[in-house]
Motif scaffolding. Structure first.
Motif, PDB file in Angstrom:
ATOM      1  N   PRO A  50       0.791  -1.227   0.000  1.00 15.77           N
ATOM      2  CA  PRO A  50       0.000   0.000   0.000  1.00 15.77           C
ATOM      3  C   PRO A  50       0.828   1.284   0.000  1.00 15.77           C
ATOM      4  O   PRO A  50       0.268   2.363   0.090  1.00 15.77           O
ATOM      5  CB  PRO A  50      -0.806  -0.115   1.296  1.00 15.77           C
ATOM      6  N   SER A  51       2.108   1.178  -0.105  1.00 11.68           N
ATOM      7  CA  SER A  51       2.991   2.336  -0.066  1.00 11.68           C
ATOM      8  C   SER A  51       3.632   2.548  -1.432  1.00 11.68           C
ATOM      9  O   SER A  51       4.313   1.662  -1.947  1.00 11.68           O
ATOM     10  CB  SER A  51       4.077   2.115   0.989  1.00 11.68           C
ATOM     11  N   GLU A  52       3.423   3.722  -2.008  1.00 11.66           N
ATOM     12  CA  GLU A  52       4.047   4.030  -3.301  1.00 11.66           C
ATOM     13  C   GLU A  52       5.568   3.969  -3.199  1.00 11.66           C
ATOM     14  O   GLU A  52       6.233   3.493  -4.112  1.00 11.66           O
ATOM     15  CB  GLU A  52       3.616   5.421  -3.789  1.00 11.66           C
ATOM     16  N   LYS A  53       6.115   4.438  -2.072  1.00 15.06           N
ATOM     17  CA  LYS A  53       7.566   4.445  -1.890  1.00 15.06           C
ATOM     18  C   LYS A  53       8.133   3.032  -1.823  1.00 15.06           C
ATOM     19  O   LYS A  53       9.262   2.788  -2.216  1.00 15.06           O
ATOM     20  CB  LYS A  53       7.921   5.182  -0.598  1.00 15.06           C
TER      21      LYS A  53
ATOM     22  N   SER B 150      13.829  -2.684   3.924  1.00  7.46           N
ATOM     23  CA  SER B 150      13.609  -1.283   3.529  1.00  7.46           C
ATOM     24  C   SER B 150      12.163  -1.065   3.110  1.00  7.46           C
ATOM     25  O   SER B 150      11.549  -0.057   3.476  1.00  7.46           O
ATOM     26  CB  SER B 150      14.539  -0.909   2.371  1.00  7.46           C
ATOM     27  N   ALA B 151      11.607  -2.000   2.362  1.00 11.96           N
ATOM     28  CA  ALA B 151      10.201  -1.885   1.943  1.00 11.96           C
ATOM     29  C   ALA B 151       9.281  -1.861   3.147  1.00 11.96           C
ATOM     30  O   ALA B 151       8.361  -1.038   3.221  1.00 11.96           O
ATOM     31  CB  ALA B 151       9.834  -3.040   1.000  1.00 11.96           C
ATOM     32  N   VAL B 152       9.529  -2.735   4.099  1.00 16.87           N
ATOM     33  CA  VAL B 152       8.685  -2.799   5.299  1.00 16.87           C
ATOM     34  C   VAL B 152       8.787  -1.496   6.094  1.00 16.87           C
ATOM     35  O   VAL B 152       7.783  -0.979   6.590  1.00 16.87           O
ATOM     36  CB  VAL B 152       9.058  -4.022   6.161  1.00 16.87           C
ATOM     37  N   SER B 153       9.978  -0.947   6.191  1.00 15.56           N
ATOM     38  CA  SER B 153      10.153   0.329   6.896  1.00 15.56           C
ATOM     39  C   SER B 153       9.359   1.447   6.227  1.00 15.56           C
ATOM     40  O   SER B 153       8.719   2.256   6.896  1.00 15.56           O
ATOM     41  CB  SER B 153      11.636   0.721   6.941  1.00 15.56           C
ATOM     42  N   MET B 154       9.377   1.476   4.910  1.00 17.31           N
ATOM     43  CA  MET B 154       8.631   2.513   4.190  1.00 17.31           C
ATOM     44  C   MET B 154       7.136   2.331   4.388  1.00 17.31           C
ATOM     45  O   MET B 154       6.409   3.310   4.552  1.00 17.31           O
ATOM     46  CB  MET B 154       8.976   2.455   2.708  1.00 17.31           C
ATOM     47  N   ILE B 155       6.682   1.120   4.370  1.00 19.14           N
ATOM     48  CA  ILE B 155       5.252   0.853   4.596  1.00 19.14           C
ATOM     49  C   ILE B 155       4.871   1.308   6.012  1.00 19.14           C
ATOM     50  O   ILE B 155       3.846   1.974   6.199  1.00 19.14           O
ATOM     51  CB  ILE B 155       4.926  -0.648   4.393  1.00 19.14           C
ATOM     52  N   ARG B 156       5.686   0.964   6.977  1.00 21.65           N
ATOM     53  CA  ARG B 156       5.424   1.358   8.368  1.00 21.65           C
ATOM     54  C   ARG B 156       5.344   2.878   8.500  1.00 21.65           C
ATOM     55  O   ARG B 156       4.439   3.401   9.140  1.00 21.65           O
ATOM     56  CB  ARG B 156       6.478   0.778   9.301  1.00 21.65           C
ATOM     57  N   ILE B 157       6.283   3.568   7.905  1.00 24.89           N
ATOM     58  CA  ILE B 157       6.299   5.036   7.983  1.00 24.89           C
ATOM     59  C   ILE B 157       5.041   5.621   7.358  1.00 24.89           C
ATOM     60  O   ILE B 157       4.417   6.519   7.925  1.00 24.89           O
ATOM     61  CB  ILE B 157       7.572   5.594   7.306  1.00 24.89           C
TER      62      ILE B 157
END
Length: 87
Positions: A25-28, A75-82
């Protein structure tokens, strides 16, 4: 080597399952997610092929690729969390 084959086959199956979920769900995170899945798939396939050919360097290179993918996935999980915390 049989343990490595089993682990790599299980990872390949897990990648196939993960691909069914679509993109995060995160574009980043989308690019990192796709890159991680690609590396997991390629690495696990190289590992299985290396074991099948009794080619330890190929097996180990596949495992190293999987290890790199773990960092990309983190890194992907961190971006999703943020992104989720920002909502």
């Amino acid at each position: 080597m049989d343990d490595k084959r089993t682990a790599c086959q299980e990872l390949a199956a897990a990648v196939a399952d993960a691909e069914k979920y679509g993109t995060p769900p995160s574009e980043k995170a989308k690019g990192f997610w796709a890159e991680a899945l690609t590396d997991f798939e390629h690495g696990s396939n190289e590992c299985v092929a290396g074991v099948g050919q009794k080619d330890e360097p190929r097996t180990n290179e596949g495992i190293r690729e999987v290890q790199r993918a773990i960092g990309i996935l983190a890194s992907a999980v961190s971006m999703i969390r943020i992104d989720l915390e920002a909502k």
